[in-house]
Design a protein around this motif. Structure first.
Motif, PDB file in Angstrom:
ATOM      1  N   ALA A 527      -6.577  23.125  10.873  1.00  0.00           N
ATOM      2  CA  ALA A 527      -7.000  22.366   9.690  1.00  0.00           C
ATOM      3  C   ALA A 527      -5.803  22.014   8.814  1.00  0.00           C
ATOM      4  CB  ALA A 527      -8.025  23.175   8.887  1.00  0.00           C
ATOM      5  N   ALA A 528      -4.866  22.946   8.671  1.00  0.00           N
ATOM      6  CA  ALA A 528      -3.684  22.666   7.853  1.00  0.00           C
ATOM      7  C   ALA A 528      -2.843  21.549   8.467  1.00  0.00           C
ATOM      8  CB  ALA A 528      -2.849  23.935   7.703  1.00  0.00           C
ATOM      9  N   ALA A 529      -2.702  21.556   9.809  1.00  0.00           N
ATOM     10  CA  ALA A 529      -1.922  20.516  10.469  1.00  0.00           C
ATOM     11  C   ALA A 529      -2.581  19.152  10.319  1.00  0.00           C
ATOM     12  CB  ALA A 529      -1.744  20.860  11.949  1.00  0.00           C
ATOM     13  N   VAL A 530      -3.918  19.102  10.487  1.00  0.00           N
ATOM     14  CA  VAL A 530      -4.631  17.827  10.336  1.00  0.00           C
ATOM     15  C   VAL A 530      -4.540  17.343   8.893  1.00  0.00           C
ATOM     16  CG1 VAL A 530      -6.898  16.719  10.478  1.00  0.00           C
ATOM     17  CG2 VAL A 530      -6.168  18.302  12.280  1.00  0.00           C
ATOM     18  N   ARG A 531      -4.686  18.260   7.935  1.00  0.00           N
ATOM     19  CA  ARG A 531      -4.573  17.867   6.523  1.00  0.00           C
ATOM     20  C   ARG A 531      -3.198  17.231   6.252  1.00  0.00           C
ATOM     21  NH1 ARG A 531      -5.204  22.402   4.455  1.00  0.00           N
ATOM     22  NH2 ARG A 531      -7.410  22.307   3.842  1.00  0.00           N
ATOM     23  N   GLY A 532      -2.110  17.840   6.757  1.00  0.00           N
ATOM     24  CA  GLY A 532      -0.776  17.279   6.557  1.00  0.00           C
ATOM     25  C   GLY A 532      -0.636  15.903   7.179  1.00  0.00           C
ATOM     26  N   ALA A 533      -1.202  15.728   8.396  1.00  0.00           N
ATOM     27  CA  ALA A 533      -1.103  14.426   9.060  1.00  0.00           C
ATOM     28  C   ALA A 533      -1.852  13.356   8.281  1.00  0.00           C
ATOM     29  CB  ALA A 533      -1.636  14.535  10.491  1.00  0.00           C
ATOM     30  N   LEU A 534      -3.040  13.710   7.734  1.00  0.00           N
ATOM     31  CA  LEU A 534      -3.818  12.736   6.953  1.00  0.00           C
ATOM     32  C   LEU A 534      -3.097  12.371   5.661  1.00  0.00           C
ATOM     33  CD1 LEU A 534      -7.455  14.079   7.457  1.00  0.00           C
ATOM     34  CD2 LEU A 534      -6.401  12.079   8.523  1.00  0.00           C
ATOM     35  N   LYS A 535      -2.447  13.361   5.006  1.00  0.00           N
ATOM     36  CA  LYS A 535      -1.685  13.058   3.786  1.00  0.00           C
ATOM     37  C   LYS A 535      -0.503  12.133   4.086  1.00  0.00           C
ATOM     38  CE  LYS A 535      -2.774  17.257   1.151  1.00  0.00           C
ATOM     39  NZ  LYS A 535      -2.198  18.454   0.515  1.00  0.00           N
ATOM     40  N   LYS A 536       0.157  12.392   5.201  1.00  0.00           N
ATOM     41  CA  LYS A 536       1.285  11.539   5.583  1.00  0.00           C
ATOM     42  C   LYS A 536       0.812  10.106   5.853  1.00  0.00           C
ATOM     43  CE  LYS A 536       5.100  11.219   8.874  1.00  0.00           C
ATOM     44  NZ  LYS A 536       5.766  11.850  10.040  1.00  0.00           N
ATOM     45  N   ALA A 537      -0.361   9.966   6.535  1.00  0.00           N
ATOM     46  CA  ALA A 537      -0.909   8.639   6.790  1.00  0.00           C
ATOM     47  C   ALA A 537      -1.272   7.948   5.482  1.00  0.00           C
ATOM     48  CB  ALA A 537      -2.128   8.743   7.701  1.00  0.00           C
ATOM     49  N   THR A 630      -4.288   4.254  -2.684  1.00  0.00           N
ATOM     50  CA  THR A 630      -3.851   4.108  -4.088  1.00  0.00           C
ATOM     51  C   THR A 630      -3.613   5.471  -4.728  1.00  0.00           C
ATOM     52  OG1 THR A 630      -5.102   2.055  -4.289  1.00  0.00           O
ATOM     53  CG2 THR A 630      -4.463   3.157  -6.337  1.00  0.00           C
ATOM     54  N   ASP A 631      -4.521   6.420  -4.520  1.00  0.00           N
ATOM     55  CA  ASP A 631      -4.404   7.738  -5.177  1.00  0.00           C
ATOM     56  C   ASP A 631      -3.245   8.547  -4.627  1.00  0.00           C
ATOM     57  OD1 ASP A 631      -6.608   7.002  -6.590  1.00  0.00           O
ATOM     58  OD2 ASP A 631      -8.025   8.305  -5.523  1.00  0.00           O
ATOM     59  N   ARG A 632      -2.959   8.384  -3.332  1.00  0.00           N
ATOM     60  CA  ARG A 632      -1.948   9.243  -2.700  1.00  0.00           C
ATOM     61  C   ARG A 632      -0.558   8.610  -2.678  1.00  0.00           C
ATOM     62  NH1 ARG A 632      -3.525  14.566  -1.400  1.00  0.00           N
ATOM     63  NH2 ARG A 632      -5.807  14.515  -1.367  1.00  0.00           N
ATOM     64  N   ARG A 633      -0.394   7.478  -3.297  1.00  0.00           N
ATOM     65  CA  ARG A 633       0.873   6.751  -3.182  1.00  0.00           C
ATOM     66  C   ARG A 633       2.048   7.548  -3.722  1.00  0.00           C
ATOM     67  NH1 ARG A 633       2.119   0.730  -5.730  1.00  0.00           N
ATOM     68  NH2 ARG A 633       4.240   0.532  -4.870  1.00  0.00           N
ATOM     69  N   PHE A 634       1.850   8.200  -4.866  1.00  0.00           N
ATOM     70  CA  PHE A 634       2.968   8.911  -5.520  1.00  0.00           C
ATOM     71  C   PHE A 634       2.820  10.430  -5.450  1.00  0.00           C
ATOM     72  CE2 PHE A 634       2.576   4.780  -7.732  1.00  0.00           C
ATOM     73  CZ  PHE A 634       3.807   4.260  -7.392  1.00  0.00           C
ATOM     74  N   ARG A 635       1.921  10.933  -4.600  1.00  0.00           N
ATOM     75  CA  ARG A 635       1.770  12.386  -4.492  1.00  0.00           C
ATOM     76  C   ARG A 635       2.728  12.954  -3.472  1.00  0.00           C
ATOM     77  NH1 ARG A 635      -4.710  13.793  -4.832  1.00  0.00           N
ATOM     78  NH2 ARG A 635      -5.136  12.712  -6.784  1.00  0.00           N
TER      79      ARG A 635
END
Length: 635
Positions: A527-537, A630-635
């Motif tokens: 789950a942690a790996a998938v979460r990181g991949a989705l944030k990167k996308a 839009t929300d994740r652009r600067f996170r």
């Protein structure tokens, strides 16, 4: 670091053996211009200046005048050097070459210069200019009287302050002189000619002078003097002491000569003229006798005063020699020699004292030369040691650079190999997906064109779903709609078949996926790996799919069942606020099949509503994905 308090005003350029002198400006502002003019040039305590041969730097004066100073060694120790408070005149002997070389070559000479360095004549005292078998000797040291009889030079030129006794000057008829004046950081040479009872005439240029075929310097004054003597004959000279006066003597002229000799402090001439005057006493009477006797008394008083001063000098020198006070002897000896230069008569005792002083000074100079050579040897050893240390350090730095370069090459090679592998994998993936897309197009064509049995149609639709899943986002929107259409037909067909076989009293039920409240422990890292991949996308503003996640994460994403995939996405989006879009919407937007089949279960597990119509669901998913970007652009 040591501070060099020796105020040295002269140096040589480029190397210690150089005979190219330079003067340090005393003014601080002029020193700035001097440094700019000689930027990139080194200054040295020249050997021909009587220096130690060490390198010099310029020191800007705030309280004292600006001057040259020695570089200390790496330990901060200043070199041993006898030059201290040496003014600009200390390099005048080196400026002789710069001043005369072009002038002599213009007359057809090829001059050679030699700076004599002996125990009895320190460097800079004598400068020889050799011209086609003739020699000009410049006598620059005022503390060393010229030896007119022993000199082998064709002509002797006296430097500033070098004295010549009245009798020698009268016998020679003239003597040429040289002096130097400062112009900026250079010294300019001037020539002059001294005549007996007249003084020195400096009022002519170097270009007006020549060197004749006998190696003698001919100035305009010498030319006029030779012409006058040729026309009028030689002027009578005073007779030697004890020699009878021949012919009548003018008493007035004799008294004037005595007064002039006293005024010019020519002791030998005063004695000689006094003796000549005493021989004329018996011839005089009246006022002439009174004038003559007054001149004799004046001469005797002055000679007595000189004799007392002379005795004091020799007494002090004898005491200094007996106690080996080298500094005092070196100070008194030139003073005495200048004093007796005007009086050639010396007693055997005085001669012995001077010889003893010369011996002491010679020994002192010899010891000083030994110390200088030892100091030079120490400096050479220190320089060699520093060079060896620098060479070792340079070798270490080179080895370190080579190691670092090798590591960089290895790292670049590994990175290039990794990039190559990634490119190969990406190419293979694109090839497989393109092949799958072709299968999708082929299958949809067959389903549309061919008459197929129900089983054949079902098998083709299942193959179509697998090919569409592998093709992923390469499918166009029209191709994806066709896949979805045939998938829905297969689902409806299966539902109808199931309804026909079921009991009329039993209501058809959809397959349900049970989502446990807690994620199993073995899926936490996944789950942690998938979460990181989705944030990167999200930061890259791209959607994704399970196939792309599997390729991207590799072993971090093992094969999962549909229930496990939904469990992982629920775990990822459980902390998401109610008014924020879900990260899993990126997966639903990039994988339409996943959106239709499983994304509703994710929304239901999180207590969120989903539209019943698939087209409406796709619109919601696409809108949520844009909001995630839009929300994740600067996170």
């Amino acid at each position: 670091m040591g501070v060099d308090n020796r105020q040295i005003q002269t140096a040589v350029l480029a190397d210690p053996e150089s005979d190219d002198p330079v003067v340090c400006p005393t003014d601080a502002d002029e020193l700035d211009e001097f440094r700019e003019e000689f930027s990139g040039t080194t200054f040295w305590c020249g050997i021909l200046l009587g220096g130690c041969g060490g390198q010099l730097l310029t020191r800007r004066g705030n309280v004292r005048v600006s001057h040259f100073a020695h570089f200390p060694d790496p330990d901060g120790v200043l070199p041993s050097c006898g030059r201290r408070s040496r003014g600009v005149a200390s390099a005048d002997h080196l400026y002789v070459r710069a001043a005369t070389q072009g002038w002599l070559r213009g007359q057809g000479h090829t001059p050679r210069y030699r700076y004599i360095d002996r125990d009895d004549a320190p460097v800079g005292s004598l400068v020889e200019i050799v011209l086609s078998g003739h020699t000009l000797l410049l006598h620059m040291d005022r503390t060393m009287p010229p030896d007119w009889d022993a000199a082998e030079a064709d002509d002797i030129i006296l430097g500033p302050g070098v004295q010549i006794d009245h009798r020698t000057l009268a016998r020679r008829g003239y003597v040429n002189r040289v002096r130097f004046v400062s112009e900026g950081n250079q010294r300019v040479m001037m020539l002059g000619t001294e005549l007996p009872h007249v003084g020195t005439d400096w009022d002519f240029e170097l270009a007006d002078c020549t060197v004749d075929e006998h190696g003698r310097l001919i100035t305009p004054v010498v030319t006029r003097l030779r012409a006058a003597r040729a026309d009028e004959g030689q002027t009578p000279l005073p007779r030697p002491r004890g020699e009878a006066v021949e012919g009548p003597v003018q008493i007035g002229a004799l008294t004037r000569l005595i007064d002039t000799a006293v005024r010019e402090k020519e002791t030998g001439a005063v004695r000689q003229l006094r003796d000549a005057a005493e021989l004329q006493v018996h011839r005089c009477e009246g006022q002439a006798l009174e004038h003559l006797q007054r001149a004799i008394d004046h001469a005797n008083d002055w000679i007595g005063q000189q004799d007392r001063t002379r005795r004091r000098f020799f007494t002090r020198l004898d005491e200094a020699v007996r106690h080996s006070h080298v500094f005092e002897v070196s100070t008194l000896t030139p003073q005495i020699r200048r004093f007796i230069l005007r009086d050639e008569v010396t007693t055997p005792q005085e001669t012995g004292i001077l010889d003893a002083a010369d011996t002491l000074l010679g020994e002192a100079r010899r010891l000083a030369a030994q110390e200088r050579r030892k100091a030079e040897a120490r400096r050479a050893a220190q320089v060699q040691e520093r060079e060896a240390r620098r060479a070792a350090q340079a070798e270490e730095r080179e080895a370190l650079r080579a190691t670092q370069a090798e590591e960089r090459r290895a790292r670049r090679a590994a990175e290039a190999q990794e990039r190559e592998a990634q490119l190969v994998a990406q190419a293979q993936e694109r090839k497989a997906r393109n092949r799958a897309r072709g299968q999708v197009q082929s299958i949809t064509g067959r389903l549309r064109r061919e008459e197929l049995s129900a089983n054949e149609q079902k098998q083709l639709i299942e193959d179509l779903v697998l090919a569409a899943k592998e093709a992923g986002d390469l499918l166009s929107a029209d191709e994806q709609r066709k896949v979805d259409k045939w998938t829905e037909k297969l689902t409806e067909k299966s539902g109808q078949d199931a309804a026909g076989k079921a009991s009329p009293a039993v209501k058809p039920q959809q397959d349900k996926i049970t989502i446990p409240a807690e994620l199993p422990a073995h899926l936490a890292s996944t789950a942690a790996a998938v979460r990181g991949a989705l944030k990167k996308a999200a930061r890259g503003r791209t959607t994704t799919s399970w196939d792309r996640l599997e390729h991207q994460l590799g072993s971090a994403l093992p094969p999962l069942s549909s229930t496990e995939r939904i469990q992982i996405l629920v775990q990822i989006d459980r902390p998401t606020a109610g008014d924020e879009p879900l990260l899993s919407s990126l997966l639903a937007a990039g994988d339409p099949h996943f959106a239709c089949q499983y994304y509703r279960h994710v929304l239901a597990a999180l207590g969120l509503d989903a539209p019943d119509d698939d087209e409406d669901l796709r619109d919601v998913v696409e809108a949520d994905a844009e909001q995630v970007f839009t929300d994740r652009r600067f996170r």
